[in-house]
Scaffold this motif. Structure first.
Motif, short mmCIF file in Angstrom:
data_model
loop_
_atom_site.label_atom_id
_atom_site.label_comp_id
_atom_site.label_asym_id
_atom_site.label_seq_id
_atom_site.Cartn_x
_atom_site.Cartn_y
_atom_site.Cartn_z
N ILE A 1 0.97 4.11 -3.00
CA ILE A 1 0.88 5.59 -2.68
C ILE A 1 1.93 6.52 -3.31
O ILE A 1 1.89 7.41 -3.65
CB ILE A 1 0.58 5.95 -1.20
CG1 ILE A 1 -0.85 5.17 -0.78
CG2 ILE A 1 0.37 7.37 -0.77
CD1 ILE A 1 -1.08 5.37 0.92
N GLU B 1 1.09 -1.23 -0.01
CA GLU B 1 0.02 -0.06 -0.02
C GLU B 1 0.86 1.18 0.08
O GLU B 1 0.59 2.18 -0.92
CB GLU B 1 -0.95 0.25 1.24
CG GLU B 1 -1.98 1.23 1.30
CD GLU B 1 -2.87 0.99 2.60
OE1 GLU B 1 -2.44 1.59 3.69
OE2 GLU B 1 -3.78 0.55 2.42
N SER C 1 2.14 6.62 -7.06
CA SER C 1 1.22 7.14 -7.70
C SER C 1 0.98 8.68 -7.45
O SER C 1 0.69 9.60 -8.23
CB SER C 1 -0.26 6.53 -7.19
OG SER C 1 -0.30 6.73 -5.86
#
Length: 210
Positions: free
Chosen positions: A80, A76, A83
């Motif tokens: 993040i 995760e 992106s």
């Protein structure tokens, strides 16, 4: 194969992921000591016999959940960071926040204590967790640092050492105080102080100088 080896074997099957998800819910809610096999089986929607056929020991199940949780959080975090395309200082601050939040959580502390408590009787538990948990996070950090150096954002020669140093900067004295019960939580002020200190010192050592 020793008796302890035989009693610490995980067997996968059709409902393995179902058991793991149910265990995750219960462990995060009740912790290792507070979670009963009955509660986990009920949450997972399986019989105790099915649960024990996959995990003959609750410690094994807890470690498997801990490994999966580290994997989930690492994936995760990478998503993040990639992106959003944050600058290096923001990425380091984000990484420090995630690291401290996990380290100071009840779940993170219980995982650490269980690994230490069972290190003599079940050393394979700690080994398995380290290679699928902390070592995974370390490798993701090393990957990021290599990319940051390639972009000209940092200057690092020993990437493994740099990643380990950053992790230690995030722990400072708060980890010991939490583990030994000197304090019950990492309060916001202390958390912010540690994060800023870790990021500033890391950049002072590895940041690009004009």
């Amino acid at each position: 194969m020793t008796a302890s080896d035989r009693t610490t074997q995980i067997r996968k099957g059709r409902k393995f992921d179902q058991v793991l998800e149910g265990a995750r819910t219960v462990f995060l809610r009740a912790g290792f000591e507070g979670a009963s096999v009955d509660d986990i089986a009920r949450e997972a929607g399986v019989s105790k016999a099915t649960l024990y056929s996959y995990f003959p020991d609750k410690r094994l199940l807890f470690m498997e959940v801990a490994k999966a949780e580290c994997q989930r959080q690492a994936d995760e975090a990478v998503q993040i960071i990639e992106s959003v395309g944050m600058p290096v200082e923001a990425v380091l601050r984000f990484a420090a926040e995630r690291f401290i939040d996990y380290m100071s959580s009840d779940f993170g502390l219980q995982t650490y204590r269980l690994c230490v408590a069972e290190s003599d009787r079940f050393p394979q538990l700690g080994h398995a967790f380290y290679h699928s948990g902390p070592e995974l996070v370390r490798s993701r950090m090393v990957d990021y640092l290599r990319k940051a150096v390639a972009r000209g954002e940092l200057v690092i020669e020993d990437f493994n050492l740099a990643a380990d140093q950053f992790a230690e900067l995030c722990k400072v004295d708060i980890h010991n105080r939490l583990v030994f019960g000197i304090c019950g939580a990492c309060v916001p002020h202390e958390r912010g102080r540690i994060i800023e200190g870790a990021v500033s010192m890391f950049l002072a050592r590895y940041g690009v100088r004009g």
